[in-house]
Scaffold this motif. Structure first.
Motif, PDB file in Angstrom:
ATOM      1  N   THR A  62      -5.558  -9.431  20.100  1.00 19.00           N
ATOM      2  CA  THR A  62      -5.554  -9.516  21.562  1.00 19.00           C
ATOM      3  C   THR A  62      -6.679 -10.405  22.086  1.00 19.00           C
ATOM      4  N   LEU A  63      -7.148 -11.297  21.260  1.00 14.90           N
ATOM      5  CA  LEU A  63      -8.275 -12.155  21.627  1.00 14.90           C
ATOM      6  C   LEU A  63      -8.040 -12.902  22.935  1.00 14.90           C
ATOM      7  N   VAL A  64      -6.875 -13.536  23.052  1.00 20.46           N
ATOM      8  CA  VAL A  64      -6.613 -14.318  24.260  1.00 20.46           C
ATOM      9  C   VAL A  64      -6.469 -13.419  25.472  1.00 20.46           C
ATOM     10  N   ASP A  65      -5.949 -12.213  25.277  1.00 20.82           N
ATOM     11  CA  ASP A  65      -5.769 -11.293  26.397  1.00 20.82           C
ATOM     12  C   ASP A  65      -7.109 -10.907  27.010  1.00 20.82           C
ATOM     13  N   ARG A  66      -8.121 -10.791  26.162  1.00 21.29           N
ATOM     14  CA  ARG A  66      -9.426 -10.347  26.642  1.00 21.29           C
ATOM     15  C   ARG A  66     -10.331 -11.496  27.053  1.00 21.29           C
ATOM     16  N   GLU A  67     -10.312 -12.582  26.295  1.00 19.22           N
ATOM     17  CA  GLU A  67     -11.236 -13.680  26.569  1.00 19.22           C
ATOM     18  C   GLU A  67     -10.694 -14.663  27.600  1.00 19.22           C
ATOM     19  N   GLY A  68      -9.370 -14.725  27.748  1.00 23.87           N
ATOM     20  CA  GLY A  68      -8.778 -15.689  28.667  1.00 23.87           C
ATOM     21  C   GLY A  68      -8.515 -17.015  27.969  1.00 23.87           C
ATOM     22  N   VAL A  69      -7.731 -17.843  28.629  1.00 24.33           N
ATOM     23  CA  VAL A  69      -7.266 -19.084  28.023  1.00 24.33           C
ATOM     24  C   VAL A  69      -8.280 -20.217  28.121  1.00 24.33           C
ATOM     25  N   ASP A  70      -8.785 -20.453  29.315  1.00 27.28           N
ATOM     26  CA  ASP A  70      -9.519 -21.683  29.576  1.00 27.28           C
ATOM     27  C   ASP A  70     -10.742 -21.856  28.695  1.00 27.28           C
ATOM     28  N   LEU A  71     -11.538 -20.812  28.608  1.00 26.92           N
ATOM     29  CA  LEU A  71     -12.771 -20.920  27.831  1.00 26.92           C
ATOM     30  C   LEU A  71     -12.461 -21.089  26.342  1.00 26.92           C
TER      31      LEU A  71
ATOM     32  N   SER B 125     -11.793 -19.182  19.247  1.00 27.33           N
ATOM     33  CA  SER B 125     -12.958 -18.329  19.202  1.00 27.33           C
ATOM     34  C   SER B 125     -14.115 -19.104  18.657  1.00 27.33           C
ATOM     35  N   SER B 126     -15.314 -18.688  19.001  1.00 27.83           N
ATOM     36  CA  SER B 126     -16.490 -19.228  18.353  1.00 27.83           C
ATOM     37  C   SER B 126     -16.693 -18.495  17.054  1.00 27.83           C
ATOM     38  N   ARG B 127     -17.847 -18.716  16.426  1.00 23.69           N
ATOM     39  CA  ARG B 127     -18.203 -17.864  15.304  1.00 23.69           C
ATOM     40  C   ARG B 127     -18.550 -16.510  15.920  1.00 23.69           C
ATOM     41  N   PRO B 128     -17.659 -15.516  15.818  1.00 21.93           N
ATOM     42  CA  PRO B 128     -17.817 -14.320  16.640  1.00 21.93           C
ATOM     43  C   PRO B 128     -18.984 -13.449  16.188  1.00 21.93           C
ATOM     44  N   SER B 129     -19.673 -12.858  17.165  1.00 19.27           N
ATOM     45  CA  SER B 129     -20.680 -11.873  16.824  1.00 19.27           C
ATOM     46  C   SER B 129     -20.003 -10.614  16.311  1.00 19.27           C
ATOM     47  N   ARG B 130     -18.838 -10.326  16.864  1.00 18.73           N
ATOM     48  CA  ARG B 130     -17.948  -9.305  16.322  1.00 18.73           C
ATOM     49  C   ARG B 130     -16.584  -9.953  16.236  1.00 18.73           C
ATOM     50  N   PRO B 131     -15.792  -9.655  15.214  1.00 18.53           N
ATOM     51  CA  PRO B 131     -14.494 -10.309  15.116  1.00 18.53           C
ATOM     52  C   PRO B 131     -13.698 -10.146  16.398  1.00 18.53           C
ATOM     53  N   GLY B 132     -13.201 -11.270  16.937  1.00 18.56           N
ATOM     54  CA  GLY B 132     -12.369 -11.202  18.106  1.00 18.56           C
ATOM     55  C   GLY B 132     -13.138 -11.160  19.406  1.00 18.56           C
ATOM     56  N   GLN B 133     -14.392 -11.549  19.413  1.00 12.32           N
ATOM     57  CA  GLN B 133     -15.147 -11.571  20.655  1.00 12.32           C
ATOM     58  C   GLN B 133     -15.942 -12.862  20.722  1.00 12.32           C
ATOM     59  N   LEU B 134     -15.834 -13.565  21.841  1.00 15.19           N
ATOM     60  CA  LEU B 134     -16.509 -14.846  21.986  1.00 15.19           C
ATOM     61  C   LEU B 134     -17.987 -14.630  22.231  1.00 15.19           C
ATOM     62  N   ASP B 135     -18.806 -15.371  21.513  1.00 19.83           N
ATOM     63  CA  ASP B 135     -20.254 -15.276  21.652  1.00 19.83           C
ATOM     64  C   ASP B 135     -20.672 -15.740  23.044  1.00 19.83           C
ATOM     65  N   PRO B 136     -21.392 -14.912  23.814  1.00 17.54           N
ATOM     66  CA  PRO B 136     -21.782 -15.301  25.179  1.00 17.54           C
ATOM     67  C   PRO B 136     -22.604 -16.584  25.233  1.00 17.54           C
ATOM     68  N   SER B 137     -23.451 -16.817  24.231  1.00 19.63           N
ATOM     69  CA  SER B 137     -24.269 -18.032  24.258  1.00 19.63           C
ATOM     70  C   SER B 137     -23.400 -19.268  24.086  1.00 19.63           C
ATOM     71  N   LEU B 138     -22.370 -19.152  23.266  1.00 15.98           N
ATOM     72  CA  LEU B 138     -21.449 -20.277  23.104  1.00 15.98           C
ATOM     73  C   LEU B 138     -20.662 -20.510  24.382  1.00 15.98           C
ATOM     74  N   ALA B 139     -20.282 -19.436  25.024  1.00 19.74           N
ATOM     75  CA  ALA B 139     -19.547 -19.569  26.279  1.00 19.74           C
ATOM     76  C   ALA B 139     -20.359 -20.374  27.282  1.00 19.74           C
ATOM     77  N   ALA B 140     -21.646 -20.095  27.355  1.00 20.60           N
ATOM     78  CA  ALA B 140     -22.509 -20.822  28.282  1.00 20.60           C
ATOM     79  C   ALA B 140     -22.576 -22.296  27.910  1.00 20.60           C
ATOM     80  N   GLN B 141     -22.649 -22.594  26.619  1.00 24.50           N
ATOM     81  CA  GLN B 141     -22.714 -23.986  26.175  1.00 24.50           C
ATOM     82  C   GLN B 141     -21.429 -24.730  26.531  1.00 24.50           C
ATOM     83  N   LEU B 142     -20.303 -24.084  26.289  1.00 20.81           N
ATOM     84  CA  LEU B 142     -19.030 -24.743  26.526  1.00 20.81           C
ATOM     85  C   LEU B 142     -18.829 -25.058  28.000  1.00 20.81           C
TER      86      LEU B 142
END
Length: 237
Positions: free
Chosen positions: A83-92, A28-45
């Motif tokens: 359930t972080l991986v279940d929702r965010e997926g593995v690759d990212l 996970s990134s530094r989550p905006s909410r616990p257990g949710q990947l920050d969309p801006s970080l996703a774009a960077q990655l």
């Protein structure tokens, strides 16, 4: 994982990997909410980042996630992290934690998430491997919190219990439970290999595959136990 012992050894479910079981992991990134990947970080990655930046972010994000859950009593927050991986997926998510060392917080959290994913995905086959491996060390049932003869549902519940315990309970104890579990399954894989049938050549190949997989899983167990020792000394970062 199929029901016969031949297919258990060397199946895609238990083949050797960097963590001793098939990756289906998390971070996970530094989550905006616990257990949710920050969309801006996703774009960077997805666009590529400097490896040093990714390394720094992996450590910050792991510490942030663990700290936030330890300071909440909201069951929905715990469920989102579980359930972080279940929702965010593995690759990212793997971009952040999968390459970190096992003696680091992100590295050990990655392995815990991998273990949960594998246990839930292959609960039926793993329950059979547990029954093969556990009789050689009955203390493991008490440490891991698994019945001596678990069914698939028991394995799935244990998977959630180990990971949630890492966030809401004693982190070192959760790692010790994970380590004990991996060691028993490794013994089960070896026993399954010995029970395989076929030609001498086929059986030899199956035995070798079982030994490689079991060795990899034993290595993961050692990672968990070493992580527990580091955590108790305040050196897992």
């Amino acid at each position: 994982m199929s029901t016969d012992s031949n297919s258990q050894v060397g199946s895609s479910s238990i083949r050797p990997s960097r963590t001793g079981f098939v990756a289906s992991g998390t971070g996970s990134s530094r989550p905006s909410r616990p257990g949710q990947l920050d969309p801006s970080l996703a774009a960077q990655l997805t666009g590529g980042m400097d490896p040093q930046q990714v390394s720094e972010m992996s450590h910050v994000s792991a510490a942030s996630l663990l700290d936030k859950v330890h300071h909440t009593e909201d069951p929905e927050v715990v469920e989102r992290v579980l359930t972080l991986v279940d929702r965010e997926g593995v690759d990212l998510i793997a971009e952040l934690w999968s390459d970190t060392d096992p003696d680091s917080l992100p590295g050990i959290l990655w392995r815990l998430y991998m273990l949960r994913s594998w246990m839930r995905r292959d609960a039926d086959g793993i329950s059979r491997l547990w029954r093969l491996g556990e009789p050689t060390d009955t203390a493991a049932s008490a440490i891991a919190g698994v019945d001596p003869a678990p069914e698939a549902d028991d394995i799935a519940r244990t998977a959630d219990s180990i990971l949630s315990g890492a966030f809401t309970g004693d982190f070192a104890v959760a790692l010790e439970r994970a380590g004990a579990f991996c060691d028993v399954i490794a013994r089960g894989i070896k026993a399954s290999g010995r029970r395989s049938t076929g030609t001498a050549e086929t059986k030899s190949e199956q035995d070798e595959a079982a030994l490689r997989t079991a060795s990899s899983l034993n290595g993961t167990a050692r990672d968990f136990l070493h992580g527990a020792a580091l955590w108790r000394r305040g050196r897992l970062e």
